[in-house]
Motif scaffolding. Structure first.
Motif, PDB file in Angstrom:
ATOM      1  N   PHE A  85       0.822  -1.212   0.000  1.00 47.62           N
ATOM      2  CA  PHE A  85       0.000   0.000   0.000  1.00 47.62           C
ATOM      3  C   PHE A  85       0.855   1.260   0.000  1.00 47.62           C
TER       4      PHE A  85
ATOM      5  N   ASP B 299       2.533   1.635  -3.516  1.00 49.60           N
ATOM      6  CA  ASP B 299       1.561   2.002  -4.549  1.00 49.60           C
ATOM      7  C   ASP B 299       1.144   3.464  -4.417  1.00 49.60           C
ATOM      8  N   LYS B 300       0.745   3.834  -3.211  1.00 47.38           N
ATOM      9  CA  LYS B 300       0.286   5.207  -2.988  1.00 47.38           C
ATOM     10  C   LYS B 300       1.447   6.190  -3.016  1.00 47.38           C
TER      11      LYS B 300
ATOM     12  N   ASN C 190       4.212  -6.045  -5.778  1.00 44.97           N
ATOM     13  CA  ASN C 190       3.038  -5.781  -4.933  1.00 44.97           C
ATOM     14  C   ASN C 190       1.893  -6.753  -5.159  1.00 44.97           C
TER      15      ASN C 190
ATOM     16  N   TYR D 118      -5.666  -7.874  -4.438  1.00 48.94           N
ATOM     17  CA  TYR D 118      -5.049  -6.544  -4.541  1.00 48.94           C
ATOM     18  C   TYR D 118      -5.963  -5.486  -3.933  1.00 48.94           C
ATOM     19  N   ASP D 119      -7.266  -5.606  -4.202  1.00 51.74           N
ATOM     20  CA  ASP D 119      -8.203  -4.665  -3.591  1.00 51.74           C
ATOM     21  C   ASP D 119      -8.214  -4.818  -2.075  1.00 51.74           C
TER      22      ASP D 119
ATOM     23  N   HIS E 263      -5.352  -2.917  -0.510  1.00 51.54           N
ATOM     24  CA  HIS E 263      -5.608  -1.478  -0.440  1.00 51.54           C
ATOM     25  C   HIS E 263      -6.712  -1.150   0.558  1.00 51.54           C
TER      26      HIS E 263
ATOM     27  N   HIS F  28      -5.963   1.412   3.591  1.00 53.88           N
ATOM     28  CA  HIS F  28      -6.766   2.593   3.924  1.00 53.88           C
ATOM     29  C   HIS F  28      -7.286   2.511   5.361  1.00 53.88           C
TER      30      HIS F  28
ATOM     31  N   HIS G 161     -13.362  -0.759  -2.826  1.00 50.86           N
ATOM     32  CA  HIS G 161     -12.570  -1.985  -2.844  1.00 50.86           C
ATOM     33  C   HIS G 161     -13.418  -3.189  -2.434  1.00 50.86           C
TER      34      HIS G 161
END
Length: 592
Positions: free
Chosen positions: A394, A397-398, A438, A516-517, A520, A524, A573
């Motif tokens: 995460f 990616d972010k 990732n 993957y979702d 994330h 979050h 997500h």
């Protein structure tokens, strides 16, 4: 040229207002009072800003070169490396028995962010050495530790990790590198490894390669892999360097970013090596290094986003473009600064809220490692094991996304190399790939970590978050802005977890397609938890009239933004996860 200022105040807030480090019951944390950590961070910040940051563009522009079999680093790297060594920064959180200072991982991680933010490519030389040090410290014999670690702690000798081969990346069971046992107990290692960061350079007297290889007759696949210490130069029993080993650089890779770090093809030709740990248990030893490296790569994602954000915010305050609505903010000038425009504010708030939340998440993770290692806390070990793929996946990616947004603030000037903004994007890009891409982190999270120990650790995370919400109820401002959004995110995370527990058993592709979702969604939620905890700490400090009021108010405003504008992504997500495997897998392979 971009600048870099160490975010000491924000790190101090996390260490003391959020984590209350010096009052933790973790051995060694009593030394981490605010005065001590401020002194360490300020000195590290001076090196980061004055020594490393000016070399960042130099390393990007010059890169490394292969000269008669030796890799030459960019101008200024050698002197900077000497200063790092002389200051003891390479030994900060290493074992005092081998010349280290014995500081907690928490402080080492905080300092590491500053160095990486200033110059990621440079900092990798010592960062990889630390990972190799940890593997030997954990799995080596007493003789091996005495022989290799003192010089690695000081970075007189540096270290690497050698996993990937031309025909196999993640699937290490396919490796062909062989280690043939000798009568004296050593091994002859032969094979080729690629993508080896800091594989060769002119910064240290010796390079200690940790190499995965198979002993003839070993079990097939990953169960037959062993780990070996293979130095560039042989070392006698007194610690003196001897002949050159059968290790050479085949080529230097030309890369998108991190040009100042030498990424090498390494050839091992009957090189003398020494077994580290038990035969056929190489992955256990390598994962000691890999897990540390994944926390370090998460840190890199955050650090590049921080550096890019600093420059974007400064540019937005200076660059005059357009007029504010409904009235000019700079009526006596030809235009208003970019920062008056709502879309620029949105862009910058995305960056600021991510960076500050990610920093809290990263340092909380580091404190869990300390609790595990220093207190023998199995629950902390299980929790940080669960969170490691979330941190790595995460935050990187972010982190890249925020670097791109920072570049966007500059408009066309961000696309021009003279602004320096493209380097942050290019350097951040690798963080999504190395130390386990990732997508693999997401599969590890859903396929292994989620159900580990009977799902005890994800249950512990839910309990931790829900206990915080219950303990914080009654504060109306906190409830509406922070606790309620966090509670909704936790419900989404629980629903996704339940989906995997139920549908994933009967349809594994449904879990894999949503992994993957899920990573994330989890990321979050973790940042939401961090922001809620930081908001509570900020409100308490404001009520007690302690700390900088403007800083604390800014912290609350930034947190409200994240909870209102970013945390609702958990619902998106979750919807994707619930769609299952069908939308992902329905198209035949030959239709692509």
């Amino acid at each position: 040229m971009p600048s870099y200022t160490a975010p000491v105040n924000d790190i101090q807030f996390v260490l003391h207002a959020l984590l209350d480090a010096s009052r933790q019951d973790i051995p060694g944390y009593d030394e981490l009072d605010a005065g001590f950590t401020a002194a360490v961070l300020e000195e590290a910040g001076k090196i980061a800003g004055n020594v490393l940051a000016p070399l960042n563009a130099v390393g990007d522009r010059e890169g490394c070169r292969l000269d008669n079999g030796v890799v030459r680093t960019p101008a200024g790297f050698g002197q900077a490396f000497k200063e790092m060594k002389q200051g003891g920064w390479t030994a900060l959180d290493c074992d005092p028995a081998y010349g280290g200072q014995g500081m907690p991982v928490l402080l080492g991680t905080a300092v590491g962010e500053l160095f990486s933010g200033a110059n990621q490519a440079f900092t990798m030389y010592q960062g990889l050495t630390h990972g190799a040090y940890t593997a030997i410290h954990t799995h080596g014999t007493e003789a091996q530790k005495a022989k290799w670690l003192p010089k690695m702690v000081s970075c007189d000798w540096t270290g690497t990790m050698n996993l990937t081969e031309p025909h196999c990346g993640t699937d290490l069971g396919l490796m062909r590198t062989r280690a043939v046992p000798q009568e004296d107990g050593s091994y002859r290692v032969t094979g080729q490894k690629i993508f080896i960061s800091a594989g060769d350079h002119d910064l240290a007297q010796n390079i200690v390669h940790l190499v995965l290889a198979k002993i003839p007759g070993s079990p097939e696949g990953i169960k037959g892999v062993s780990l070996f210490i293979v130095p560039k130069f042989l070392v006698d029993d007194t610690g003196r360097l001897g002949a050159r080993n059968g290790v050479s650089v085949g080529k230097l890779e030309e890369k998108m970013g991190i040009h100042g770090n030498a990424t090498c093809v390494m050839n091992f030709d009957e090189a003398e090596g020494y077994l580290l740990g038990a035969p056929h248990k190489g992955m256990r030893a390598m994962f000691t290094m890999m897990n540390e490296a994944r926390l370090g790569v998460a840190m890199q994602g955050l650090a590049q986003a921080e550096a890019a954000y600093q420059n974007a915010a400064a540019y937005a305050k200076e660059r005059l473009q357009g007029r504010a609505v409904p009235l000019p903010a700079n009526p006596n000038g030809p235009a208003d600064p970019l920062i008056v425009h709502p879309d620029i504010r949105r862009n910058l708030m995305d960056q600021k809220s991510f960076v500050e939340g990610a920093r809290a998440f990263l340092l909380w993770g580091a404190s869990l490692i300390d609790r595990s290692h220093r207190s023998g806390d199995a629950e902390a070990e299980g929790l940080v094991s669960l969170l490691t793929p979330v941190l790595k996946g995460f935050l990187t990616d972010k982190g890249l996304e925020m670097c791109v947004q920072a570049q966007q603030v500059f408009g066309g000037h961000g696309y021009i190399e003279a602004s320096g903004m493209s380097q942050f994007v290019r350097d951040a890009r690798i963080t999504q790939i190395y130390e386990g891409a990732n997508g693999v982190q997401a599969l590890d999270l859903v396929g292994r970590k989620l159900t580990q120990d009977g799902s005890r650790h994800v249950t512990a995370f839910f309990e931790l978050a829900q206990d915080f919400i219950r303990d914080s109820e009654g504060d109306v401002g906190l409830e509406a802005d922070f606790l309620d959004p966090l509670a909704r995110a936790i419900v989404d995370l629980q629903a996704a977890t339940m989906f995997f527990m139920q549908d994933g058993m009967t349809n594994p592709n449904a879990a894999l397609a949503g992994s993957y979702d899920f990573m994330h969604l989890f990321g979050h939620t973790c940042l939401g938890l961090m922001w809620a905890r930081m908001a509570k700490a900020a409100r308490e400090n404001l009520a007690a009239c302690t700390g900088d009021a403007a800083f604390l108010e800014a912290k609350l405003a930034t947190g409200r933004y994240y909870m209102a504008r970013q945390l609702p992504a958990t619902a998106l997500h979750l919807a994707r996860i619930r769609s299952g495997a069908e939308p992902v897998m329905s198209l035949p392979a030959d239709a692509f």
